[in-house]
Write an enzyme that holds these catalytic residues in place. Structure first.
Site, PDB file in Angstrom:
ATOM      1  N   ASP A  98       0.806  -1.218   0.000  1.00 47.60           N
ATOM      2  CA  ASP A  98       0.000   0.000   0.000  1.00 47.60           C
ATOM      3  C   ASP A  98       0.842   1.272   0.000  1.00 47.60           C
ATOM      4  OD1 ASP A  98      -2.143  -1.707   0.229  1.00 47.60           O
ATOM      5  OD2 ASP A  98      -2.959  -0.779   2.046  1.00 47.60           O
ATOM      6  N   HIS A 243       3.630  -2.457   3.023  1.00 46.52           N
ATOM      7  CA  HIS A 243       3.678  -1.092   2.498  1.00 46.52           C
ATOM      8  C   HIS A 243       4.984  -0.837   1.764  1.00 46.52           C
ATOM      9  CE1 HIS A 243       0.738  -1.009   5.778  1.00 46.52           C
ATOM     10  NE2 HIS A 243       0.163  -0.014   5.136  1.00 46.52           N
TER      11      HIS A 243
END
Length: 277
Positions: A98, A243
């Protein structure tokens, strides 16, 4: 960086709420209506990427002038909860990243995935796309799947319907301009979903994708902790949250280099969602 610090503060404040939301829907299968939402990885590469000029500033507005106009999205069922797992037989898992792309970390993640011939899913923020188009084009060329993670990574539950639409639609436009096609998946920042987000996502042809295992890399707990969390949580159907932006992601980069060969050696097939036609 100021933006990275803001992301970190927001995530720390919202971690408990996001975890409670995920726990409340942990019993979901991929698609409650029986439709397989994710399947095997096709051998072909991703869509033909379009290299558009880089923007010198972030902006929350559709990008136009690079390629054909957006195609009408397929109408989808409006869900009440996000998808948490992938379906299919065998030891399938999916890795997701992400908040990117980020030039400091995303290339290293892509390099590791390429080394092992693995595809992953990237949920992109529009403001990062316009500054790193070459990375989005690389994702397309290497067959990765990208999803919509809004433009500025806001807490959607604090926005009105028009603001949510602007966040999501502008990001889909930016993805299409560079990746080559509109995204079919979206993920709410912080895992904070509401009715408007589900409805608007369905109208735009996007299914809501959450996760099964949170790597906790956003707390920068140490590479070993991230590796242990993912390896201990590995199981058929698991979707892993990691992430590649939003803070110092050097631990995430190193952790991938350690847990990816472990997963492969233990018979896991790292897959991406099947393209809906």
């Amino acid at each position: 960086m100021q933006k990275d610090q803001l992301f970190t503060r927001r995530r720390l404040l919202l971690a408990g709420a996001a975890a409670l939301g995920a726990a409340g829907t942990a019993g979901l299968v991929v698609a409650s209506d029986g439709e397989e939402a994710a399947g095997t990885v096709a051998p072909a590469a991703g869509p033909p990427a379009r290299q558009a000029p880089k923007s010198s500033a972030f902006r929350l507005q559709p990008l136009t002038g690079y390629g054909p106009p957006p195609t009408a999205p397929r109408k989808l069922k409006v869900r009440k909860e996000p998808i948490l797992r992938i379906s299919g037989t065998g030891r399938r898992m999916m890795l997701t990243f992400d908040d990117g792309p980020n030039p400091a970390y995303t290339p290293h993640i892509l390099d590791t995935l390429a080394k092992y011939g693995v595809r992953a899913m990237f949920f992109l923020c529009g403001e990062c796309i316009v500054e790193n188009r070459e990375l989005v084009a690389r994702m397309a060329a290497e067959g990765h799947v990208v999803g919509n993670h809004t433009w500025t990574h806001p807490l959607l539950t604090t926005l009105n319907r028009r603001e949510i639409r602007d966040e999501m639609e502008s990001t889909s436009d930016a993805i299409e301009d560079t990746y080559g096609e509109r995204p079919q998946w979206f993920r709410a920042p912080y895992g904070a979903w509401n009715r408007a987000a589900f409805q608007l996502g369905a109208q735009m042809g996007m299914e809501p994708m959450a996760w099964t295992v949170d790597s906790t890399d956003w707390t920068t707990p140490g590479t070993r902790t991230i590796v242990d969390t993912i390896e201990s949580g590995a199981a058929p159907g698991v979707v892993v949250l990691s992430h590649d932006a939003g803070g110092d992601r050097s631990q995430s980069v190193q952790a991938l280099r350690e847990y990816l060969p472990y997963l492969l050696d233990n018979g896991y097939h790292l897959t991406v969602p099947r393209r809906r036609t």
